[in-house]
Scaffold this motif. Sequence first.
Motif, PDB file in Angstrom:
ATOM      1  N   TRP A   1       0.803  -1.228   0.000  1.00  0.00           N
ATOM      2  CA  TRP A   1       0.000   0.000   0.000  1.00  0.00           C
ATOM      3  C   TRP A   1       0.833   1.273   0.000  1.00  0.00           C
ATOM      4  O   TRP A   1       0.469   2.237  -0.688  1.00  0.00           O
ATOM      5  N   PRO A   2       1.957   1.337   0.733  1.00  0.00           N
ATOM      6  CA  PRO A   2       2.764   2.565   0.656  1.00  0.00           C
ATOM      7  C   PRO A   2       3.260   2.863  -0.757  1.00  0.00           C
ATOM      8  O   PRO A   2       3.339   4.014  -1.167  1.00  0.00           O
ATOM      9  N   GLY A   3       3.552   1.819  -1.522  1.00  0.00           N
ATOM     10  CA  GLY A   3       3.975   2.009  -2.916  1.00  0.00           C
ATOM     11  C   GLY A   3       2.832   2.490  -3.797  1.00  0.00           C
ATOM     12  O   GLY A   3       3.013   3.366  -4.647  1.00  0.00           O
ATOM     13  N   ALA A   4       1.649   1.913  -3.591  1.00  0.00           N
ATOM     14  CA  ALA A   4       0.486   2.337  -4.374  1.00  0.00           C
ATOM     15  C   ALA A   4       0.113   3.774  -4.044  1.00  0.00           C
ATOM     16  O   ALA A   4      -0.170   4.583  -4.947  1.00  0.00           O
ATOM     17  N   TYR A   5       0.110   4.134  -2.771  1.00  0.00           N
ATOM     18  CA  TYR A   5      -0.204   5.508  -2.368  1.00  0.00           C
ATOM     19  C   TYR A   5       0.823   6.488  -2.924  1.00  0.00           C
ATOM     20  O   TYR A   5       0.480   7.590  -3.366  1.00  0.00           O
ATOM     21  N   ALA A   6       2.082   6.090  -2.896  1.00  0.00           N
ATOM     22  CA  ALA A   6       3.144   6.955  -3.405  1.00  0.00           C
ATOM     23  C   ALA A   6       2.984   7.195  -4.898  1.00  0.00           C
ATOM     24  O   ALA A   6       3.168   8.325  -5.376  1.00  0.00           O
ATOM     25  N   ALA A   7       2.630   6.161  -5.648  1.00  0.00           N
ATOM     26  CA  ALA A   7       2.438   6.319  -7.089  1.00  0.00           C
ATOM     27  C   ALA A   7       1.260   7.246  -7.375  1.00  0.00           C
ATOM     28  O   ALA A   7       1.338   8.116  -8.247  1.00  0.00           O
ATOM     29  N   LEU A   8       0.174   7.074  -6.636  1.00  0.00           N
ATOM     30  CA  LEU A   8      -0.979   7.968  -6.823  1.00  0.00           C
ATOM     31  C   LEU A   8      -0.627   9.407  -6.468  1.00  0.00           C
ATOM     32  O   LEU A   8      -0.999  10.342  -7.194  1.00  0.00           O
ATOM     33  N   LEU A   9       0.092   9.590  -5.379  1.00  0.00           N
ATOM     34  CA  LEU A   9       0.500  10.935  -4.986  1.00  0.00           C
ATOM     35  C   LEU A   9       1.445  11.538  -6.023  1.00  0.00           C
ATOM     36  O   LEU A   9       1.331  12.716  -6.378  1.00  0.00           O
ATOM     37  N   GLY A  10       2.358  10.736  -6.529  1.00  0.00           N
ATOM     38  CA  GLY A  10       3.307  11.217  -7.543  1.00  0.00           C
ATOM     39  C   GLY A  10       2.611  11.697  -8.800  1.00  0.00           C
ATOM     40  O   GLY A  10       2.918  12.777  -9.316  1.00  0.00           O
ATOM     41  N   ILE A  11       1.664  10.916  -9.289  1.00  0.00           N
ATOM     42  CA  ILE A  11       0.918  11.333 -10.484  1.00  0.00           C
ATOM     43  C   ILE A  11       0.075  12.558 -10.173  1.00  0.00           C
ATOM     44  O   ILE A  11      -0.044  13.477 -10.995  1.00  0.00           O
ATOM     45  N   GLY A  12      -0.503  12.607  -8.984  1.00  0.00           N
ATOM     46  CA  GLY A  12      -1.285  13.785  -8.594  1.00  0.00           C
ATOM     47  C   GLY A  12      -0.440  15.043  -8.568  1.00  0.00           C
ATOM     48  O   GLY A  12      -0.881  16.117  -8.989  1.00  0.00           O
ATOM     49  N   VAL A  13       0.784  14.927  -8.066  1.00  0.00           N
ATOM     50  CA  VAL A  13       1.698  16.070  -8.040  1.00  0.00           C
ATOM     51  C   VAL A  13       2.001  16.541  -9.457  1.00  0.00           C
ATOM     52  O   VAL A  13       1.955  17.742  -9.753  1.00  0.00           O
ATOM     53  N   VAL A  14       2.282  15.617 -10.351  1.00  0.00           N
ATOM     54  CA  VAL A  14       2.609  15.975 -11.737  1.00  0.00           C
ATOM     55  C   VAL A  14       1.425  16.681 -12.395  1.00  0.00           C
ATOM     56  O   VAL A  14       1.579  17.755 -12.997  1.00  0.00           O
ATOM     57  N   VAL A  15       0.250  16.096 -12.285  1.00  0.00           N
ATOM     58  CA  VAL A  15      -0.932  16.688 -12.926  1.00  0.00           C
ATOM     59  C   VAL A  15      -1.239  18.064 -12.330  1.00  0.00           C
ATOM     60  O   VAL A  15      -1.480  19.026 -13.068  1.00  0.00           O
ATOM     61  N   ALA A  16      -1.197  18.167 -11.019  1.00  0.00           N
ATOM     62  CA  ALA A  16      -1.498  19.455 -10.382  1.00  0.00           C
ATOM     63  C   ALA A  16      -0.473  20.513 -10.760  1.00  0.00           C
ATOM     64  O   ALA A  16      -0.846  21.632 -11.147  1.00  0.00           O
ATOM     65  N   PHE A  17       0.798  20.189 -10.682  1.00  0.00           N
ATOM     66  CA  PHE A  17       1.826  21.183 -10.934  1.00  0.00           C
ATOM     67  C   PHE A  17       1.822  21.649 -12.385  1.00  0.00           C
ATOM     68  O   PHE A  17       1.893  22.847 -12.651  1.00  0.00           O
ATOM     69  N   PHE A  18       1.738  20.721 -13.335  1.00  0.00           N
ATOM     70  CA  PHE A  18       1.746  21.131 -14.734  1.00  0.00           C
ATOM     71  C   PHE A  18       0.459  21.859 -15.106  1.00  0.00           C
ATOM     72  O   PHE A  18       0.492  22.832 -15.853  1.00  0.00           O
ATOM     73  N   SER A  19      -0.668  21.409 -14.611  1.00  0.00           N
ATOM     74  CA  SER A  19      -1.940  22.057 -14.927  1.00  0.00           C
ATOM     75  C   SER A  19      -2.004  23.468 -14.364  1.00  0.00           C
ATOM     76  O   SER A  19      -2.403  24.411 -15.058  1.00  0.00           O
ATOM     77  N   ILE A  20      -1.617  23.617 -13.111  1.00  0.00           N
ATOM     78  CA  ILE A  20      -1.671  24.940 -12.480  1.00  0.00           C
ATOM     79  C   ILE A  20      -0.766  25.926 -13.212  1.00  0.00           C
ATOM     80  O   ILE A  20      -1.155  27.062 -13.476  1.00  0.00           O
ATOM     81  N   SER A  21       0.439  25.500 -13.564  1.00  0.00           N
ATOM     82  CA  SER A  21       1.335  26.426 -14.254  1.00  0.00           C
ATOM     83  C   SER A  21       0.830  26.754 -15.649  1.00  0.00           C
ATOM     84  O   SER A  21       0.927  27.898 -16.095  1.00  0.00           O
ATOM     85  N   LYS A  22       0.272  25.777 -16.362  1.00  0.00           N
ATOM     86  CA  LYS A  22      -0.292  26.053 -17.691  1.00  0.00           C
ATOM     87  C   LYS A  22      -1.428  27.051 -17.601  1.00  0.00           C
ATOM     88  O   LYS A  22      -1.529  27.973 -18.403  1.00  0.00           O
ATOM     89  N   ILE A  23      -2.311  26.858 -16.642  1.00  0.00           N
ATOM     90  CA  ILE A  23      -3.458  27.759 -16.480  1.00  0.00           C
ATOM     91  C   ILE A  23      -2.983  29.151 -16.085  1.00  0.00           C
ATOM     92  O   ILE A  23      -3.432  30.158 -16.647  1.00  0.00           O
ATOM     93  N   ALA A  24      -2.058  29.239 -15.138  1.00  0.00           N
ATOM     94  CA  ALA A  24      -1.580  30.545 -14.675  1.00  0.00           C
ATOM     95  C   ALA A  24      -0.850  31.304 -15.773  1.00  0.00           C
ATOM     96  O   ALA A  24      -1.111  32.492 -16.005  1.00  0.00           O
TER      97      ALA A  24
END
Length: 155
Positions: free
Chosen positions: A31-54
């Motif tokens: 589970w720590p690996g699965a949670y980490a992968a989900l968090l990692g993808i969430g970070v990528v999507v959030a960071f790239f999306s926010i900067s593109k929008i801004a």
Amino acid sequence: MATAPVIRLGAAVSAAVAVPAVALGAAVKGWPGAYAALLGIGVVVAFFSISKIAVGFVGRRAPHLLLPAALGTYLVKIALLGVLLVSLSGVEAIHLLTLAWTVFAGVFGWIGAEMWVATHTRVPFFDPAAFASRHPAPADPGASARGAAGPGAGR
């Protein structure tokens, strides 16, 4: 570059990266690996999306502020990433190495999506109005050869 196509394709590529990343993280670290992968993808999507929008928002309203907007969003993203990593230090529920590799794969996937959109859309990478005002349309090359009398002269 258009914002919406990049975000849509980037999210789709991120989802495609997330599936094997979560499965591999779960298989290797549970589970720590699965949670980490989900968090990692969430970070990528959030960071790239926010900067593109801004940056897109600033580009439409004040194009002369694009560089400060891009550098500012980058600075904020790096600071937030640092805060996230420091706050996750010692947390047993997230495997940090899986998080790092997932972010790495997600970033390359998102950059690939941006490159695909940039090479497959017809968006000018310059301001056509500013270019036209500095460089007037070329004169008719045949006008000087025909002279002042026009095309029927000399017959």
